[in-house]
Design a protein around this motif. Structure first.
Motif, PDB file in Angstrom:
ATOM      1  N   UNK A 152      78.974  77.675  71.667  1.00 16.39           N
ATOM      2  CA  UNK A 152      79.888  77.022  70.578  1.00 16.39           C
ATOM      3  C   UNK A 152      81.209  76.897  70.884  1.00 16.39           C
ATOM      4  N   UNK A 153      81.646  77.755  71.990  1.00 13.16           N
ATOM      5  CA  UNK A 153      83.094  77.482  72.348  1.00 13.16           C
ATOM      6  C   UNK A 153      83.123  76.163  73.637  1.00 13.16           C
ATOM      7  N   UNK A 154      82.062  75.793  74.103  1.00 12.82           N
ATOM      8  CA  UNK A 154      82.164  74.791  75.138  1.00 12.82           C
ATOM      9  C   UNK A 154      81.513  73.474  74.523  1.00 12.82           C
ATOM     10  N   UNK A 155      80.929  73.428  73.255  1.00 13.82           N
ATOM     11  CA  UNK A 155      80.287  72.026  72.672  1.00 13.82           C
ATOM     12  C   UNK A 155      81.476  71.152  72.447  1.00 13.82           C
ATOM     13  N   UNK A 156      82.609  71.551  72.023  1.00 14.19           N
ATOM     14  CA  UNK A 156      83.550  70.551  71.781  1.00 14.19           C
ATOM     15  C   UNK A 156      84.135  69.868  72.791  1.00 14.19           C
ATOM     16  N   UNK A 157      84.136  70.355  73.977  1.00 11.81           N
ATOM     17  CA  UNK A 157      84.763  69.773  75.295  1.00 11.81           C
ATOM     18  C   UNK A 157      83.549  69.032  75.989  1.00 11.81           C
ATOM     19  N   UNK A 158      82.441  69.193  75.894  1.00 17.95           N
ATOM     20  CA  UNK A 158      81.392  68.634  76.400  1.00 17.95           C
ATOM     21  C   UNK A 158      80.863  67.330  75.526  1.00 17.95           C
ATOM     22  N   UNK A 204      79.502  84.724  57.635  1.00 16.11           N
ATOM     23  CA  UNK A 204      79.442  84.606  59.149  1.00 16.11           C
ATOM     24  C   UNK A 204      80.581  84.613  59.816  1.00 16.11           C
ATOM     25  N   UNK A 205      80.229  84.708  61.084  1.00 19.97           N
ATOM     26  CA  UNK A 205      81.416  84.964  62.334  1.00 19.97           C
ATOM     27  C   UNK A 205      81.543  83.406  62.708  1.00 19.97           C
ATOM     28  N   UNK A 206      82.682  82.896  62.384  1.00 22.34           N
ATOM     29  CA  UNK A 206      82.998  81.454  62.953  1.00 22.34           C
ATOM     30  C   UNK A 206      83.684  81.460  63.988  1.00 22.34           C
ATOM     31  N   UNK A 207      83.504  80.588  65.011  1.00 22.15           N
ATOM     32  CA  UNK A 207      83.901  80.372  66.297  1.00 22.15           C
ATOM     33  C   UNK A 207      84.443  79.051  66.410  1.00 22.15           C
ATOM     34  N   UNK A 208      85.706  78.815  66.457  1.00 20.80           N
ATOM     35  CA  UNK A 208      86.349  77.659  66.577  1.00 20.80           C
ATOM     36  C   UNK A 208      87.155  77.575  68.057  1.00 20.80           C
ATOM     37  N   UNK A 209      87.500  76.239  68.468  1.00 20.98           N
ATOM     38  CA  UNK A 209      88.149  76.175  69.663  1.00 20.98           C
ATOM     39  C   UNK A 209      89.682  76.232  69.141  1.00 20.98           C
ATOM     40  N   UNK A 210      90.499  77.033  69.949  1.00 23.50           N
ATOM     41  CA  UNK A 210      91.864  77.328  69.583  1.00 23.50           C
ATOM     42  C   UNK A 210      92.736  75.959  69.469  1.00 23.50           C
ATOM     43  N   UNK A 211      93.099  75.725  68.387  1.00 24.35           N
ATOM     44  CA  UNK A 211      93.906  74.585  67.878  1.00 24.35           C
ATOM     45  C   UNK A 211      93.206  73.828  67.129  1.00 24.35           C
ATOM     46  N   UNK A 212      91.943  73.720  66.932  1.00 28.36           N
ATOM     47  CA  UNK A 212      91.268  72.688  66.240  1.00 28.36           C
ATOM     48  C   UNK A 212      90.984  73.407  65.068  1.00 28.36           C
ATOM     49  N   UNK A 213      90.876  72.515  63.862  1.00 25.00           N
ATOM     50  CA  UNK A 213      90.630  72.775  62.667  1.00 25.00           C
ATOM     51  C   UNK A 213      89.647  71.803  62.133  1.00 25.00           C
ATOM     52  N   UNK A 214      88.645  72.227  61.365  1.00 19.31           N
ATOM     53  CA  UNK A 214      87.420  71.549  60.585  1.00 19.31           C
ATOM     54  C   UNK A 214      87.921  70.562  59.978  1.00 19.31           C
ATOM     55  N   UNK A 215      89.168  70.571  59.241  1.00 22.45           N
ATOM     56  CA  UNK A 215      89.629  69.627  58.153  1.00 22.45           C
ATOM     57  C   UNK A 215      89.860  68.239  58.978  1.00 22.45           C
ATOM     58  N   UNK A 216      90.261  68.343  60.090  1.00 21.17           N
ATOM     59  CA  UNK A 216      90.402  67.163  60.867  1.00 21.17           C
ATOM     60  C   UNK A 216      89.303  66.193  61.261  1.00 21.17           C
ATOM     61  N   UNK A 217      88.025  66.949  60.907  1.00 15.30           N
ATOM     62  CA  UNK A 217      86.879  66.127  60.983  1.00 15.30           C
ATOM     63  C   UNK A 217      86.671  65.096  60.097  1.00 15.30           C
ATOM     64  N   UNK A 218      86.194  63.746  60.534  1.00 20.74           N
ATOM     65  CA  UNK A 218      85.821  62.716  59.828  1.00 20.74           C
ATOM     66  C   UNK A 218      84.641  62.328  60.353  1.00 20.74           C
ATOM     67  N   UNK A 219      83.413  63.072  60.422  1.00 21.42           N
ATOM     68  CA  UNK A 219      82.143  62.799  60.803  1.00 21.42           C
ATOM     69  C   UNK A 219      81.364  61.893  59.912  1.00 21.42           C
ATOM     70  N   UNK A 220      80.370  61.574  60.433  1.00 22.08           N
ATOM     71  CA  UNK A 220      79.715  60.509  59.511  1.00 22.08           C
ATOM     72  C   UNK A 220      78.965  61.553  58.524  1.00 22.08           C
ATOM     73  N   UNK A 221      78.935  61.065  57.310  1.00 18.24           N
ATOM     74  CA  UNK A 221      78.409  61.925  56.073  1.00 18.24           C
ATOM     75  C   UNK A 221      76.877  61.725  56.077  1.00 18.24           C
TER      76      UNK A 221
END
Length: 168
Positions: A107-113, A151-168
């Motif tokens: 989970x920690x690595x996926x954003x960078x990859x 659930x225990x959520x793990x996000x990369x430091x400084x990232x916030x899901x509200x910035x996501x504008x992924x396809x719906x």
């Protein structure tokens, strides 16, 4: 501005070239193309492009949708081009060396990859797909690190899901 553009297109010679040409004519500078899937005569491709910030993204969508057989699945901001060049093998080695923390490591690595803003993992019962008419339920806390509560959520430091504008 860096964008990710996901399209579904016919899996035939020339189709990828038509999409690339349309991106270029619209003003996008392609920095990476990743073929995500090829199945049943269709392909799903992700383009990472530099897009002029002053230009409207709608122009890009309209241009791509005008190509016969092409469907725009989504356009969203990217934080960088996906990482390539052996980092996936390093990640697998790290997970293999410490399997107890494997899910968290992934989970920690996926954003960078994948040049994503964030990543999350959800745990569902093994038989959830076989159930008819019932929603997934909490998994009892009999496995390490799992509980039936929040659930225990793990996000990369400084990232916030509200910035996501992924396809719906």
């Amino acid at each position: 501005m860096l964008l990710r553009v996901r399209v579904t297109l016919p899996d035939r010679p020339g189709a990828l070239g038509q999409v690339a040409r349309t991106l270029g004519v619209a003003g996008a500078d392609i920095v990476q193309v990743v073929v995500l899937e090829r199945l049943g005569g269709r392909a799903v491709d992700d383009f990472t492009v530099v897009w002029p910030g002053a230009s409207r993204v709608e122009r890009l969508r309209v241009g791509l949708a005008a190509i016969p057989g092409v469907q725009v699945d989504g356009v969203w901001r990217a934080i960088g081009a996906p990482v390539s060049g052996g980092h996936d093998a390093e990640l697998l080695a790290q997970v293999a060396a410490n399997p107890v923390d494997g899910l968290g490591t992934l989970v920690d690595a996926v954003p960078g990859l994948l040049a994503a803003d964030w990543a999350a993992a959800a745990v569902v019962p093994a038989d959830w797909a076989a159930r008819s008419g019932s929603a997934p339920r909490a998994v009892p806390g009999d496995e390490p690190g799992l509980s039936g509560e929040s659930p225990r959520w793990r996000m990369r430091a400084g990232a916030h899901p509200s910035r996501c504008c992924c396809p719906r």
